[in-house]
Design a protein around this motif. Structure first.
Motif, PDB file in Angstrom:
ATOM      1  N   ARG A   1       1.734   6.543  -7.185  1.00  0.00           N
ATOM      2  CA  ARG A   1       0.753   7.563  -7.575  1.00  0.00           C
ATOM      3  C   ARG A   1       1.292   8.965  -7.304  1.00  0.00           C
ATOM      4  O   ARG A   1       1.075   9.897  -8.088  1.00  0.00           O
ATOM      5  CB  ARG A   1      -0.544   7.338  -6.799  1.00  0.00           C
TER       6      ARG A   1
ATOM      7  N   GLU B   1       0.822  -1.218   0.000  1.00  0.00           N
ATOM      8  CA  GLU B   1       0.000   0.000   0.000  1.00  0.00           C
ATOM      9  C   GLU B   1       0.851   1.261   0.000  1.00  0.00           C
ATOM     10  O   GLU B   1       0.519   2.257  -0.648  1.00  0.00           O
ATOM     11  CB  GLU B   1      -0.967  -0.015   1.179  1.00  0.00           C
TER      12      GLU B   1
ATOM     13  N   SER C   1      -2.573   1.875 -14.284  1.00  0.00           N
ATOM     14  CA  SER C   1      -3.921   2.434 -14.131  1.00  0.00           C
ATOM     15  C   SER C   1      -3.945   3.938 -14.406  1.00  0.00           C
ATOM     16  O   SER C   1      -5.001   4.501 -14.691  1.00  0.00           O
ATOM     17  CB  SER C   1      -4.458   2.161 -12.719  1.00  0.00           C
TER      18      SER C   1
ATOM     19  N   ARG D   1       2.131   1.596  -3.527  1.00  0.00           N
ATOM     20  CA  ARG D   1       1.066   2.086  -4.414  1.00  0.00           C
ATOM     21  C   ARG D   1       0.912   3.601  -4.254  1.00  0.00           C
ATOM     22  O   ARG D   1       0.777   4.340  -5.235  1.00  0.00           O
ATOM     23  CB  ARG D   1      -0.244   1.377  -4.090  1.00  0.00           C
ATOM     24  N   ARG D   2       0.954   4.057  -3.012  1.00  0.00           N
ATOM     25  CA  ARG D   2       0.828   5.496  -2.745  1.00  0.00           C
ATOM     26  C   ARG D   2       1.985   6.271  -3.361  1.00  0.00           C
ATOM     27  O   ARG D   2       1.778   7.304  -4.016  1.00  0.00           O
ATOM     28  CB  ARG D   2       0.801   5.732  -1.223  1.00  0.00           C
TER      29      ARG D   2
ATOM     30  N   GLU E   1       0.558  -1.944 -11.038  1.00  0.00           N
ATOM     31  CA  GLU E   1      -0.878  -1.681 -11.166  1.00  0.00           C
ATOM     32  C   GLU E   1      -1.166  -0.188 -11.064  1.00  0.00           C
ATOM     33  O   GLU E   1      -1.969   0.354 -11.841  1.00  0.00           O
ATOM     34  CB  GLU E   1      -1.645  -2.438 -10.081  1.00  0.00           C
ATOM     35  N   ALA E   2      -0.499   0.490 -10.128  1.00  0.00           N
ATOM     36  CA  ALA E   2      -0.706   1.935  -9.969  1.00  0.00           C
ATOM     37  C   ALA E   2      -0.253   2.682 -11.210  1.00  0.00           C
ATOM     38  O   ALA E   2      -0.941   3.589 -11.697  1.00  0.00           O
ATOM     39  CB  ALA E   2       0.041   2.433  -8.738  1.00  0.00           C
TER      40      ALA E   2
END
Length: 462
Positions: free
Chosen positions: A222, A215, A266, A218-219, A262-263
């Motif tokens: 982004r 997580e 996307s 992912r942050r 994935e981040a």
């Protein structure tokens, strides 16, 4: 004393009152002329040989028309302005004795590093980001003059590289178009983290791109895109030149790798990774990464998996030749005085990158050009193609790595070929690179987005 000062001030005011109005001394707008960015104009190029795309037939005596920064049309023979329906004063560039082809692309550089500052030590501790952006501008022009109209920078501070990229796009400074990653994502104590400093220095050197856990990663992925990243660079494994003794195998977990990719995907970004050890390479390929940078310890299984998944290898061979592939060569080269931990890793690496490329060529793993320049000198980027040919690749396939393959690997659909509607990124060589790949080092002419930056072997400053 105070009275004396007041009287002097009153006298000064009286003198000023007698001077003509200040408006008479103000420079009027446009005097002197203010700088304007270079702009593209309609141009007719007469090419002795024209390769619109490596792998397609080379045209003899062809005409290329550019307009508004794009390729407008391609014609057989030397066609004049009247026959093209263009004004008589349309500029004609005579490359009738040159080999014309798409501008080259390098998908792995560090443009703000090395160059002039490579002769100085400790700059990261003394200089601000603006200093490195200015150094990058010099290196960018050197790279552009070498025929590289697009580069992908995979490791610089966000503030330096994003500002340089935008300044080039706006025409403030000349250079190749930059696809910028900014700071690469790294686990704590990974290749992109700070190492071997006293605790006070480590605490004073925050790394916004360091993350731990799916997580958090992912942050940070982004966040890096929010800050301006065009592409995500990830340090899946340890590296050779960092001073860490943590090795060169997988350091991000599979779950962390998946969260990052994935981040990135996307949000419409390609995701590439620095990877040396086989375990990290294979994990990144399985996770869906778009390309593998270096890939030094990939084996046949790894390369076959990359071919199956369509994952590009960006092998960065040229800097290894530059640094040296034997202990004796390294001892005489530019890395002779690096820290002992990195030196040991460099000795272990040896000529493995050359073996890797030979194996990848045999297997048919897709390869795109990347050099890691900043280690090797900026402007020598085309030597990477020479390395590929030395490893057994055909000259045409080598030219593909720096044009159509690079465009595909980076997701750049508007360049890499000289087709109508695509970017007018055009270069000319003194000789035929299909017959002699060393001709890629002899760049005579450079046009980027319809703007000429090199002509007759000389830099164009206006």
């Amino acid at each position: 004393m105070r009275l004396s000062i007041l009287l002097s001030a009153a006298a000064c005011l009286a003198l000023v009152a007698g001077v003509p109005a200040a408006a008479e001394r103000v420079v009027q707008p446009g005097q002197p002329p203010q700088p304007t960015p270079r702009t593209a104009k309609t141009t007719i190029i007469h090419a002795g040989k024209l390769m619109t795309e490596p792998g397609k037939p080379v045209l003899n005596q062809a005409t290329l028309v550019t307009d508004g920064g794009k390729i407008r049309s391609v014609h057989q023979g030397f066609v004049d302005a009247a026959a093209l329906g263009l004004p008589a004063d349309t500029e004609v560039v005579d490359l009738s004795n040159k080999f014309v082809l798409p501008g080259f692309m390098d998908l792995h550089v560090h443009i703000t590093g090395s160059g002039l500052v490579g002769r100085m030590s400790g700059l990261n501790m003394r200089q601000e980001n603006a200093f490195f952006a200015l150094n990058g501008a010099t290196n960018a022009m050197t790279t552009l003059q070498a025929g590289f109209t697009t580069i992908r920078d995979l490791g610089a501070t966000n503030e330096a590289i994003f500002s340089l990229r935008d300044a080039i796009n706006l025409g403030i400074v000349p250079g190749p178009k930059i696809v910028a990653a900014g700071e690469g994502l790294s686990p704590t104590n990974g290749h992109g983290d700070a190492h071997n400093l006293k605790r006070a220095f480590l605490d004073a050197s925050p790394r916004d791109s360091v993350c731990d856990g799916p997580e958090d990663c992912r942050r940070v992925a982004r966040q890096q895109i929010k800050f301006g990243a065009d592409v995500l660079k990830v340090h899946v494994t340890g590296g050779v030149l960092d001073p860490s003794d943590a090795g060169t195998e997988q350091q991000f977990t599979d779950a962390e790798l998946k969260a990052i990719v994935e981040a990135g995907h996307s949000m419409g970004r390609k995701v590439t990774t620095h990877a040396h050890g086989k375990g990290g390479i294979d994990a990144a390929v399985r996770a869906g990464y778009d390309s593998i940078e270096h890939g030094m310890w990939a084996d046949e299984e790894s390369l076959k998996l990359m071919k199956e998944r369509g994952t590009y290898l960006i092998p960065t061979v040229w800097p290894i030749s530059y640094v040296g592939t034997t202990p004796e060569a390294v001892a005489k080269g530019p890395m002779a005085n690096i820290n002992p931990t990195s030196l040991a890793k460099l000795f272990k690496l040896g000529d493995q990158p050359k073996k890797l490329v030979r194996m990848a060529i045999k297997i048919g793993t897709p390869i795109a050009l990347g050099t890691d320049c900043g280690i090797a000198p900026h402007g020598t980027n085309a030597q990477e193609m020479v390395e590929y040919v030395d490893a057994g690749m055909s000259t045409v396939e080598a030219l593909k790595t720096g044009t159509v393959n690079a465009a595909d690997a980076a997701g750049l659909k508007d360049r890499g070929r000289l087709d109508p509607g695509l970017a007018a990124d055009v270069i000319a060589l003194d000789g035929d690179p299909v017959a002699d790949i060393n001709q890629v080092m002899n760049v005579n002419f450079v046009m980027r987005d319809g703007i000429v930056f090199r002509r007759d072997g000389q830099e164009m400053r206006k």
